[in-house]
Design a protein around this motif. Structure first.
Motif, PDB file in Angstrom:
ATOM      1  N   ALA A  41       0.834  -1.196   0.000  1.00  0.00           N
ATOM      2  CA  ALA A  41       0.000   0.000   0.000  1.00  0.00           C
ATOM      3  C   ALA A  41       0.872   1.252   0.000  1.00  0.00           C
ATOM      4  CB  ALA A  41      -0.916   0.006   1.216  1.00  0.00           C
ATOM      5  N   VAL A  42       0.375   2.289  -0.638  1.00  0.00           N
ATOM      6  CA  VAL A  42       1.127   3.539  -0.763  1.00  0.00           C
ATOM      7  C   VAL A  42       1.521   4.083   0.611  1.00  0.00           C
ATOM      8  CG1 VAL A  42       0.979   5.934  -1.491  1.00  0.00           C
ATOM      9  CG2 VAL A  42       0.097   4.123  -2.972  1.00  0.00           C
ATOM     10  N   PHE A  43       0.579   4.090   1.546  1.00  0.00           N
ATOM     11  CA  PHE A  43       0.922   4.676   2.862  1.00  0.00           C
ATOM     12  C   PHE A  43       1.999   3.843   3.552  1.00  0.00           C
ATOM     13  CE2 PHE A  43      -0.926   2.070   6.235  1.00  0.00           C
ATOM     14  CZ  PHE A  43      -1.865   1.287   5.567  1.00  0.00           C
ATOM     15  N   VAL A  49       0.327  12.407  -3.325  1.00  0.00           N
ATOM     16  CA  VAL A  49      -0.825  11.656  -2.814  1.00  0.00           C
ATOM     17  C   VAL A  49      -1.678  12.601  -1.977  1.00  0.00           C
ATOM     18  CG1 VAL A  49       0.442   9.479  -2.776  1.00  0.00           C
ATOM     19  CG2 VAL A  49       0.442  10.948  -0.750  1.00  0.00           C
ATOM     20  N   SER A  50      -2.810  12.082  -1.528  1.00  0.00           N
ATOM     21  CA  SER A  50      -3.695  12.925  -0.724  1.00  0.00           C
ATOM     22  C   SER A  50      -3.168  13.021   0.703  1.00  0.00           C
ATOM     23  CB  SER A  50      -5.103  12.356  -0.712  1.00  0.00           C
ATOM     24  OG  SER A  50      -5.176  11.274   0.182  1.00  0.00           O
ATOM     25  N   THR A  56      -3.546   9.971   3.031  1.00  0.00           N
ATOM     26  CA  THR A  56      -2.572   8.901   2.814  1.00  0.00           C
ATOM     27  C   THR A  56      -1.285   9.181   3.575  1.00  0.00           C
ATOM     28  OG1 THR A  56      -3.523   8.467   0.648  1.00  0.00           O
ATOM     29  CG2 THR A  56      -1.309   7.624   1.045  1.00  0.00           C
ATOM     30  N   ASN A  82      -1.943   8.684   7.228  1.00  0.00           N
ATOM     31  CA  ASN A  82      -1.986   7.254   7.509  1.00  0.00           C
ATOM     32  C   ASN A  82      -0.566   6.720   7.691  1.00  0.00           C
ATOM     33  OD1 ASN A  82      -3.089   4.757   7.874  1.00  0.00           O
ATOM     34  ND2 ASN A  82      -4.265   4.763   5.965  1.00  0.00           N
ATOM     35  N   ALA A  83       0.336   7.133   6.815  1.00  0.00           N
ATOM     36  CA  ALA A  83       1.733   6.695   6.923  1.00  0.00           C
ATOM     37  C   ALA A  83       2.337   7.171   8.248  1.00  0.00           C
ATOM     38  CB  ALA A  83       2.547   7.245   5.749  1.00  0.00           C
TER      39      ALA A  83
END
Lengths: 262, 262
Positions: A19-21, A55-56, A59, A62-63
């Motif tokens: 996942a991106v995050f 990214v938003s 996101t 979240n990371a």
DNA sequence: AAGTGGTCTAGACCACAAT
DNA sequence: TTGTGGTCTAGACCACTTC
């Protein structure tokens, strides 16, 4: 949204399953591990990370929350997200309750703090009587009522642990143990004066995440567990004379024990 | 979006300063604490909570992530969010390395597991030689090279700890200690056969959140810390003959120690 | 197919800190 | 005033589980 110092953080792998995050968290974690962000250093702001990765904001947040959950970083409202400095740890030696550490007119906590050049405080002192919980009752040999002593310990202004002691009322009632300040050497010294010469202690050590009240009392940052230490003191007759239930900030302690090979 | 069993969860206080997701987390935590959701029970689904509280899904997820961080609940993709059952804990007694527990042809871990009626496994066995880290070197008296033994322990199929032992190469090289299976009684038995009669152990206990590789190795749910235990074994000549660095799932262990009052 | 949680977007308004 | 993190919305698409 200013530019990001180049090279510190990489780019996303769009082909990756990860996942991106998580990729962003991985890159930040690695940069911290490599020392690109030192202890106490400020990470790039959320909007900088949004710009860098494209990214938003959610996101990015979240990371960051992943790293916060690992205890790696902490955020300060209005200021930024910072690499969590590891506070100095207090080493608890297994002989900390030995008699020769006791006859000095001060509590074990105070003596040890002063030896380390730290300022110690005790607050939230509460003394009361009550019926013991099932667990305490079992450890103390089922007394009808117990004396309860509660207090919180601070080191250089930072709360590091709080503890609750339970003593059978037939031992403690009407003695200095029931006073807010039990006097030099603490309750163990008083117990011995009362004829309960201490022979041994049993300690049980657990670790878990804090409950919200515990996190508040110890002012714990997210991602910091607590160590729960339950100590039972036995006198030379084999009687359990005290149970002490302690909750400690895990980032402030290392417990040291010595075991004979027998 | 089905209806929610009435009465279990309350309503939001719009006048409160407390964030909505925290109020929701508070109510769920309280309901769990009261036993309205038993261990292993499924919480209302996200969409049920969205319907009940009239908030967006992200707010509900934020609330659930709070509880997950506390180790109270865990989520299963496609199934739901469940109250985390507390697994049985393994009690490590401070005499677990006593000689009389050793001469039985099995490792301490296996003996204890079988006594508790559990099935034990050891995997990820690795043996190699390397230069010691600064920390290990200091504990072992600065040997040039060390034998490294790494392994993971599982109880009833669940990984509960992994450990890395370091021994000075001049002691271990060419002995059964350097073999994948060191034989009955483990490396402590072999050390004694080699003339290093063990006198005492020192253990240091810390707790913290796991790193991602640790969480993977131990299959840790979010909100479960690890206990790090570093043990140094000394022979009767006062020489440090082994350092064992162990990382344990904190929800699977309670460490018990006995301290003489002296 | 229907229900569940996992991820992500593109905004919005707020509270706090530094200037 | 500007920049920061804190909270919240209203969608979207995906992956996994169960039926």
């Amino acid at each position: 949204m200013t530019a990001l110092p180049s090279g510190l953080l990489g780019v996303l792998d769009a082909t990756s399953d990860r996942a991106v995050f998580r990729q962003i968290a991985d890159q930040l974690r690695e940069a911290i591990g490599k020392g690109h962000f030192a202890e106490g250093a400020k990470l790039p702001s959320e909007s900088e990370l949004v710009g860098h990765y494209g990214v938003s904001r959610m996101t990015v947040r979240n990371a960051l929350s992943v790293l916060q959950g690992e205890g790696l970083v902490h955020s300060e409202h209005g200021k930024g997200v910072f690499v969590r400095p590891r506070p100095p740890v207090r080493r608890l030696a297994s002989d900390r309750f030995a008699r020769h550490h006791r006859d000095q007119g001060k509590s074990a906590f105070t003596v040890e703090a002063e030896a380390a050049g730290s300022h110690s405080q005790v607050d939230n002192l509460q003394v009361r009587e009550e019926r013991p919980s099932a667990d305490v009752s079992a450890r103390l040999g089922s007394p009808l009522r117990v004396l309860v002593r509660h207090r919180r310990y601070l080191l250089d202004g930072r709360p590091v642990e709080f503890a609750t002691s339970y003593l059978p009322l037939d031992i403690a009632k009407g003695t200095p143990i029931a006073a807010p300040n039990p006097g030099p050497g603490g309750i163990y010294a008083r117990l011995e004066e009362l004829g309960h010469r201490l022979e041994r202690f049993e300690e049980e050590v657990r670790a878990r995440m804090p409950t919200p009240p515990e996190a508040k009392t110890l002012r714990l940052a997210p991602g910091v567990p607590v160590i729960r230490l339950v100590r039972t003191a036995y006198d030379t007759k084999g009687r359990a004379v005290e149970v002490c239930d302690t909750v400690m900030a895990a980032d402030a302690y290392v417990l040291a024990y010595e075991l004979p090979a027998q």
